[in-house]
Write an enzyme that holds these catalytic residues in place. Structure first.
Site, PDB file in Angstrom:
ATOM      1  N   HIS A 197      71.557  42.202 -16.081  1.00 46.82           N
ATOM      2  CA  HIS A 197      71.868  41.585 -17.390  1.00 46.82           C
ATOM      3  C   HIS A 197      72.537  40.230 -17.356  1.00 46.82           C
ATOM      4  O   HIS A 197      72.641  39.672 -18.292  1.00 46.82           O
ATOM      5  CB  HIS A 197      72.932  42.758 -18.095  1.00 46.82           C
ATOM      6  CG  HIS A 197      72.945  42.748 -19.579  1.00 46.82           C
ATOM      7  ND1 HIS A 197      72.431  41.611 -20.313  1.00 46.82           N
ATOM      8  CD2 HIS A 197      73.201  43.827 -20.384  1.00 46.82           C
ATOM      9  CE1 HIS A 197      72.602  42.113 -21.546  1.00 46.82           C
ATOM     10  NE2 HIS A 197      72.948  43.234 -21.679  1.00 46.82           N
ATOM     11  N   ARG A 198      72.589  39.764 -16.214  1.00 45.97           N
ATOM     12  CA  ARG A 198      73.037  38.563 -16.327  1.00 45.97           C
ATOM     13  C   ARG A 198      72.056  37.484 -16.686  1.00 45.97           C
ATOM     14  O   ARG A 198      72.194  36.338 -17.029  1.00 45.97           O
ATOM     15  CB  ARG A 198      73.391  38.172 -14.793  1.00 45.97           C
ATOM     16  CG  ARG A 198      74.870  38.699 -14.300  1.00 45.97           C
ATOM     17  CD  ARG A 198      74.927  38.428 -12.677  1.00 45.97           C
ATOM     18  NE  ARG A 198      74.107  39.011 -11.803  1.00 45.97           N
ATOM     19  CZ  ARG A 198      73.868  38.922 -10.517  1.00 45.97           C
ATOM     20  NH1 ARG A 198      75.115  38.258  -9.846  1.00 45.97           N
ATOM     21  NH2 ARG A 198      72.908  39.083  -9.926  1.00 45.97           N
TER      22      ARG A 198
END
Length: 477
Positions: free
Chosen positions: A450-451
């Protein structure tokens, strides 16, 4: 002396390396400066023989230690540069290790079945027969020093046993009696002393290091100690000595006793690597997105190309690669948490179960290979993986991972993101559906970092993947 052309323009005479050279012939004039030529000793160009160490190599970027599967050569064998000497089990494969020098395998330091850290010597190579005995003695000395190294370890528990010794009271009394008295009291004790007009300087503290406690003040004032006042004194006195046992208890809780009747089995090198990668993946913030894919056209397409050697794994890998071309962020990777990289190559790593482990052979440039060549490449990689013959670039160069458990009838599952990749796709089995215009579908779940990848990115990627699978003729273009 016969003269010859000289690179120096001067009146200097030519030097002759004969025994008749005199000082007057060397320095014919004061105006000419000739660098003195030192008399050299007769130099022997014979190379001094050496005893070289054969080290445990790093066969992959994640390898920290290796296991000796078997020695191809025996002690006393003559080796040539580039010749295979030993088979080493890395974290993913068994590989032959070659020697970089000619010589004699004088001593094997790490025998079959044992492990050694990367960079540690595993054998000694002598250049001459005379040095074989010296190399054997060197190996014996190193093994003796290693066997004598463990005894210092029991010294660690000693401080824990010595800690409970309580010699603080003597220094505290001495400190109180030497020189001007420094009053050390708890805030509550000072408050009580002020209320009951008790001189703290006249009291001897019962707390740690002579500290005056509320109980000391109440005793001096002739007041019955309250239930709440002595409570702080006891923990304060016990704090230093009781701090060690919880640590010891915590340390003991790490390795609980085995269940009766059970047997403890050590990890293989591959299992250790898998465990390390899974622990490392826990530090990455991930999320999951699921998507149903209609499989009518896919099932018909598979029946048509299956006789030509095409596998379902190759079809899914090709479809994923084609979708990644349109959504490059899903093929990106973040390794340091500070920046991320768009990978120019689309390398699909495919999870494959092995006996006692898991490995991910990589279909490199899967978007550029046609489906039939991709299927052939996958079969080759799978055979090499089962024989533990994969090269490092064949299992550690993936940019996107595919895990398919559909052949086992698994409906759906979530996959753990491999370290260094942006996403992994988990594919389940095709199941019948109640829709009138479709007979089957499978569920796809993608786990992503999710980064760098967001929900909308995955949703768009899965829509593209679904369109390719539901119209599979484009896979053979």
């Amino acid at each position: 002396m016969a003269s010859s052309p000289s690179p120096f323009n001067s009146n200097t005479s030519t030097l002759s390396f004969s025994s008749s050279i005199s000082s007057s012939s060397l320095f014919p004039s004061r105006r000419t400066f000739i660098l003195p030529i030192p008399r050299r000793r007769a130099t022997s160009f014979t190379v001094q023989s050496k005893i070289r160490e054969i080290f445990m190599p790093a066969l992959s970027s994640t390898m920290t230690e290796g296991k000796i599967v078997s020695w191809i050569k025996s002690e006393g064998d003559t080796l040539s540069k580039g010749e295979s000497v030993v088979v080493v089990e890395s974290d993913k494969a068994d590989m032959d290790v070659e020697t970089f020098y000619d010589g004699i395998l004088a001593a094997i330091v790490v025998p079959d079945g044992q492990t050694a850290p990367v960079g540690a010597p595993i054998a000694l190579l002598a250049e001459t027969e005379e040095e074989v005995a010296e190399a054997k003695a060197k190996a014996a000395n190193s093994s003796q020093s290693q066997s004598s190294a463990p005894p210092p370890q029991p010294a660690n528990p000693a401080p824990a046993i010595a800690q409970p010794s309580p010699p603080p009271p003597p220094p505290s009394s001495a400190a109180v009696s030497d020189g001007p008295k420094k009053i050390v009291a708890t805030p509550q004790a000072k408050k009580l002393a002020k209320q009951h007009k008790v001189d703290l300087a006249s009291l001897t503290g019962s707390g740690s290091f002579g500290r005056i406690t509320p109980a000391d003040v109440e005793a001096a004032a002739g007041i019955a100690p309250s239930k709440s006042s002595p409570a702080p004194a006891a923990p304060a006195a016990l704090a230093p000595s009781s701090s060690a046992p919880p640590k010891a208890a915590a340390a003991g809780a790490v390795a609980p006793p085995p269940i009766p009747g059970s047997s403890v089995v050590a990890f293989t090198t591959m299992q250790s690597a898998v465990s390390k990668n899974m622990m490392e993946s826990l530090s990455v913030p991930t999320f999951r997105v699921g998507y149903p894919v209609i499989t009518d056209a896919l099932d018909a397409f598979y029946e048509k190309v299956k006789p030509k050697g095409v596998t379902m794994t190759a079809i899914l890998a090709k479809a994923a690669a084609m979708a990644l071309v349109q959504h490059p962020v899903v093929n990106a990777s973040c390794k340091d948490g500070k920046n991320f990289a768009y990978n120019s190559n689309i390398n699909i790593a495919v999870a494959a179960a092995l006996n006692g482990g898991l490995i991910t052979p990589v279909l490199q440039d899967a978007d550029k290979l046609d489906l039939y060549l991709l299927s052939q490449k996958w079969k080759e990689l799978l055979n090499k993986a089962r024989g533990k013959q994969l090269q490092p670039n064949e299992y550690n160069s993936g940019t996107f991972t595919l895990s398919n458990l559909g052949m086992f009838g698994v409906d759906r599952f979530d996959a753990i993101l491999p370290p260094g990749q942006g996403a992994i796709m988990a594919v389940g089995a095709s199941k019948p559906t109640v829709e009138a215009d479709a007979s089957g579908f499978f569920k796809v779940n993608v786990t992503a970092d999710h980064r760098i990848i967001y929900g909308a990115d995955l949703a768009a990627f899965l829509q593209t993947f679904s369109k390719i699978v539901e119209n599979p003729d484009s896979l053979t273009l």
